[in-house]
Write an enzyme that holds these catalytic residues in place. Structure first.
Site, short mmCIF file in Angstrom:
data_model
loop_
_atom_site.label_atom_id
_atom_site.label_comp_id
_atom_site.label_asym_id
_atom_site.label_seq_id
_atom_site.Cartn_x
_atom_site.Cartn_y
_atom_site.Cartn_z
N HIS A 178 5.21 2.68 2.82
CA HIS A 178 5.19 1.21 2.91
C HIS A 178 4.07 0.62 2.05
CE1 HIS A 178 4.57 -2.79 4.73
NE2 HIS A 178 3.32 -2.42 4.93
N ARG A 235 4.01 4.74 6.86
CA ARG A 235 3.02 3.71 6.48
C ARG A 235 2.49 3.93 5.07
NH1 ARG A 235 -0.92 0.32 10.27
NH2 ARG A 235 -2.17 -0.65 8.67
#
Lengths: 210, 210
Positions: free
Chosen positions: B45, B42
């Site tokens: 990302h 994450r």
């Protein structure tokens, strides 16, 4: 006041950091105007990522058009609340509509992202000013579409969406329009880059262009 | 709900992005637990910066202690408002005291940064939970000092201050304490890293650890 610092200790850290940034990227910013240089330095300061000295690209009218809009206290519109939260020294209004009930409804009805719907909502409510997009490529595409259709009065755009899907393409697309813009090439960008750029411009608009 | 996406289009972008991230950093996260892997993915990302797969370091008790605190709906304390603005799916309270009048006074009186004063203010007001520091090394140092003195009940810390002055050292220092922590080595870090880490943990606390 210097780069958001409001205490003596905060000021000293910000000042020392700016000196380090200059020593690291000075050769890369040599051809920029003092204002453009200042914006790039602040982005590198905020991210501790020298790569942004290579990635940041401004159109030649970006600083002038942005400063004009800020001096007239026109609206600043952000794609997400995190970006809005970082802008706190502006005398005009700073808005983000992503959580507005009408925007949520608009997104569902048109099967678009809430970030894109928020741009449409602003356009429908007589937006005039600077758009700051730190995250959503879909918001950047929507801006281009609305400006193209003559539906939105965008003075300049800070378009630095981040991510591996759509972000790089959206930024390349805005370069092909006539909208004064600052972008970061490739997938990188994001909230701190967006916030650094607009806060730097706000500072410049108070001092005046050299 | 997946990584903050709330529309079909937003979900598809987030999903495709996660697949790309996995293909880029899969070899570097192979030895992590599923939860640790998910947190690192994450962060990459959110920043589109694969370097964070190398820079992100968690203590072995970090996920467990953080999830326990989140399940008990304990407080999340952030150093700046920008970080707080990015945390919006938590059922407990998320606080940032940097603009509180008492904090501003405390900073002036003690000649410390407002970010450090905000940590002290939280400690004096019975804080118990997770501290998320996306920007200010001075806040991270203050946390260590308060925990050392037995003045603050910190269950875990996300300590990812960014910058060329003090940030890297502050993160190395927290590694030497017993506080469960996630840090990023070196000068890099910042709001998106901090927000990605805590939002990932909130997601894990709702699903449960595998």
């Amino acid at each position: 006041m210097f780069m958001g610092a409001s205490t003596k200790q905060g000021y000293e850290i910000a000042h020392k950091s700016r000196e380090i940034v200059r020593s690291l990227i000075g050769d890369k910013t040599a051809l920029l105007s003092p204002e453009e240089k200042s914006i790039v330095e602040r982005i590198v300061h905020s991210t501790a990522d020298v790569e942004y000295a290579d990635l940041t690209i401004m159109t030649s009218d970006f600083v002038l058009e942005s400063v004009k809009s800020l001096k007239n206290e026109q609206e600043i519109l952000t794609d997400i609340n995190m970006v809005r939260a970082g802008i706190n020294k502006y005398s005009g209004s700073v808005n983000c509509y992503i959580s507005h009930p009408k925007v949520i409804k608009l997104a569902k009805e048109n099967e678009i992202t809430r970030a894109a719907a928020a741009m449409q909502y602003a356009a429908e409510n007589d937006f005039e000013g600077i758009v700051v997009i730190g995250n959503a490529p879909t918001a950047l595409y929507k801006i281009m579409e609305l400006v193209e259709e003559g539906m939105m009065d965008v003075k300049s755009v800070i378009g630095v969406p981040v991510g591996f899907v759509g972000a790089a393409d959206s930024k390349e697309s805005i370069k092909k329009t006539n909208i004064p813009s600052l972008i970061t090439s490739g997938p990188k960008g994001g909230t701190p880059v967006a916030v650094a750029a607009i806060n730097s411009l706000i500072g410049i608009s108070k001092k005046g262009i050299e």
